[in-house]
Write an enzyme that holds these catalytic residues in place. Sequence first.
Site, short mmCIF file in Angstrom:
data_model
loop_
_atom_site.label_atom_id
_atom_site.label_comp_id
_atom_site.label_asym_id
_atom_site.label_seq_id
_atom_site.Cartn_x
_atom_site.Cartn_y
_atom_site.Cartn_z
N ASP A 1 0.86 -1.18 0.00
CA ASP A 1 0.00 0.00 0.00
C ASP A 1 0.90 1.23 0.00
O ASP A 1 1.98 1.22 0.59
CB ASP A 1 -0.91 0.00 1.24
CG ASP A 1 -1.85 -1.23 1.24
OD1 ASP A 1 -2.13 -1.76 0.16
OD2 ASP A 1 -2.30 -1.62 2.34
N ARG B 1 -15.62 -13.59 0.23
CA ARG B 1 -14.81 -12.91 1.23
C ARG B 1 -14.98 -11.41 1.06
O ARG B 1 -15.13 -10.92 -0.06
CB ARG B 1 -13.34 -13.31 1.03
CG ARG B 1 -12.39 -12.62 1.94
CD ARG B 1 -11.02 -13.31 1.98
NE ARG B 1 -10.21 -12.62 2.95
CZ ARG B 1 -9.46 -11.55 2.65
NH1 ARG B 1 -9.40 -11.13 1.41
NH2 ARG B 1 -8.78 -10.94 3.60
C1 LIG Z 1 -5.36 6.35 -1.65
C2 LIG Z 1 -5.27 5.29 -2.42
C3 LIG Z 1 -4.40 4.14 -2.12
C4 LIG Z 1 -4.76 3.15 -3.19
C5 LIG Z 1 -5.07 4.07 -4.35
C6 LIG Z 1 -5.98 5.10 -3.71
O1 LIG Z 1 -6.10 6.28 -4.48
C7 LIG Z 1 -7.36 4.49 -3.44
C8 LIG Z 1 -7.33 2.96 -3.34
C9 LIG Z 1 -6.04 2.37 -2.80
C10 LIG Z 1 -5.81 0.95 -3.31
C11 LIG Z 1 -6.60 -0.14 -2.57
C12 LIG Z 1 -6.26 -1.52 -3.17
C13 LIG Z 1 -4.76 -1.72 -3.38
C14 LIG Z 1 -4.12 -0.46 -4.03
C15 LIG Z 1 -2.66 -0.71 -4.41
C16 LIG Z 1 -4.99 -0.04 -5.18
O2 LIG Z 1 -4.88 -0.37 -6.33
O3 LIG Z 1 -5.98 0.82 -4.73
C17 LIG Z 1 -4.34 0.72 -3.11
C18 LIG Z 1 -3.72 2.06 -3.53
C19 LIG Z 1 -2.36 2.25 -2.89
O4 LIG Z 1 -2.21 2.10 -1.66
O5 LIG Z 1 -1.42 2.54 -3.61
O1 LIG Z 2 -8.57 -8.25 0.88
C1 LIG Z 2 -7.51 -8.21 1.47
O2 LIG Z 2 -7.24 -8.94 2.42
C2 LIG Z 2 -6.45 -7.23 1.02
C3 LIG Z 2 -7.00 -5.93 0.53
C4 LIG Z 2 -5.90 -4.97 0.22
O3 LIG Z 2 -4.76 -5.32 0.21
C5 LIG Z 2 -6.21 -3.56 -0.06
O4 LIG Z 2 -7.39 -3.17 -0.15
O5 LIG Z 2 -5.24 -2.78 -0.19
FE LIG Z 3 -3.38 -3.60 0.14
#
Ligand SMILES: C=C1C[C@]23C[C@@]1(O)CC[C@H]2[C@@]12CCC[C@@](C)(C(=O)O1)[C@H]2[C@@H]3C(=O)O
Ligand SMILES: O=C(O)CCC(=O)C(=O)O
Ligand SMILES: [Fe+2]
Length: 364
Positions: free
Chosen positions: A224, A289
Amino acid sequence: MPSRLSDAIIRPHPDFTSLQELPESYAWNQRDDIDYPSFDSSAESVPIIDLNDPNALQNIGHACRTWGVFQVINHGVSTTLLDMVESTSRTLFSLPVNQKLKAARSPDGVSGYGFARISSFFSKLMWSEGFTIVGSPDEHFRQLWPHDYTNHCDVIKEYKQEMKKLAGRLMCLMLGSLGITAKQDIKWAGPKSDFKEASAALQLNYYPACPDPDRAMGLAAHTDSTLLTILYQNSTSGLQVLKEGVGWIKVPPVPDGLVINVGDLMHILSNGSYPSVLHRAMVNRTRHRLSIAYLYGPPSSVKISPHPKLVGPTHPPLYRPITWNEYLDTKAKYFNKALSWVRVCVPLNGLVDVNEHNNSVKVG
Ligand SMILES: C=C1C[C@]23C[C@@]1(O)CC[C@H]2[C@@]12CCC[C@@](C)(C(=O)O1)[C@H]2[C@@H]3C(=O)O
Ligand SMILES: O=C(O)CCC(=O)C(=O)O
Ligand SMILES: [Fe+2]
């Protein structure tokens, strides 16, 4: 406020529930993701930390250094609220696809319904749906539930408030363990050290039951981009984290537990002391899930850099200062290699970023 990570074009998924076989476009080969062995939790397990334990600060520091992830219990968020947010998420993903698409994330937007954003880096599709909430959920929720959206909005708002409080507490503990005091050492923590000006996004993830779970992928391996992430998962397991030198470790749901991930910005702030954890979500043959991620970062104008207390002649700063939005743009371009693009100096131990793995990432 975070602006964007690259946006996959919105194509409706097939109706997952009607599929008896996994379509080829969803069938992953080992080489499509990071290829390490998987272990179940009996091999090694992610630390579970009781926030009421007087040693919580030390335990959190140790977990952050060695794992980049831990679970917390006795965190003060009520079971009722966790149940309510789970119920709102379940109701949302149970809507007909056409209804969900009324709140679709626009190609250059951040909030709304859609595929995993990271899909564009992989040749196979992921067995999941997502809904991102940045700011108020009102507008999108009105489109989903024209007649009774207010209750769902209230649940999300209360959940975000509680998460913000918990995130502030966790920041104090995680930084405290590095010898950094929020009050004296972090200007943007504010006069009450409650990190009131922090930004956040809420990501609801849904992984339907899957006819061929061993060949499917719920959410591919990623870190993240946050300072920290607070993840609630329902009672179906699926989350795995990569332990360097060991392999993929399952993170089973703990009753009322919340998973805390160290994010890339915390890795930068800690000058590399805390690794951001690489994680992924697998799917299940018979059970769906749900997970709800609270992605927490600094106010949009704040540049995160290695903290001066952690920098010295023998510890040069490893990363250049960067805002959350700038980092999200870098991540959108380089995905799991983003940290390396922010690095200014090779660590004295000569090791590259722990998360720089050679998977099927297409850069550019
Ligand atoms: C603030 C953010 C982190 C994130 C991209 C976003 O703009 C909103 C969604 C977030 C998320 C959640 C799922 C995994 C991730 C890698 C994605 O594709 O969207 C994370 C983004 C991140 O932490 O880089
Ligand atoms: O579903 C999960 O356990 C992981 C979700 C996740 O990694 C995310 O939303 O950034
Ligand atoms: Fe994540």
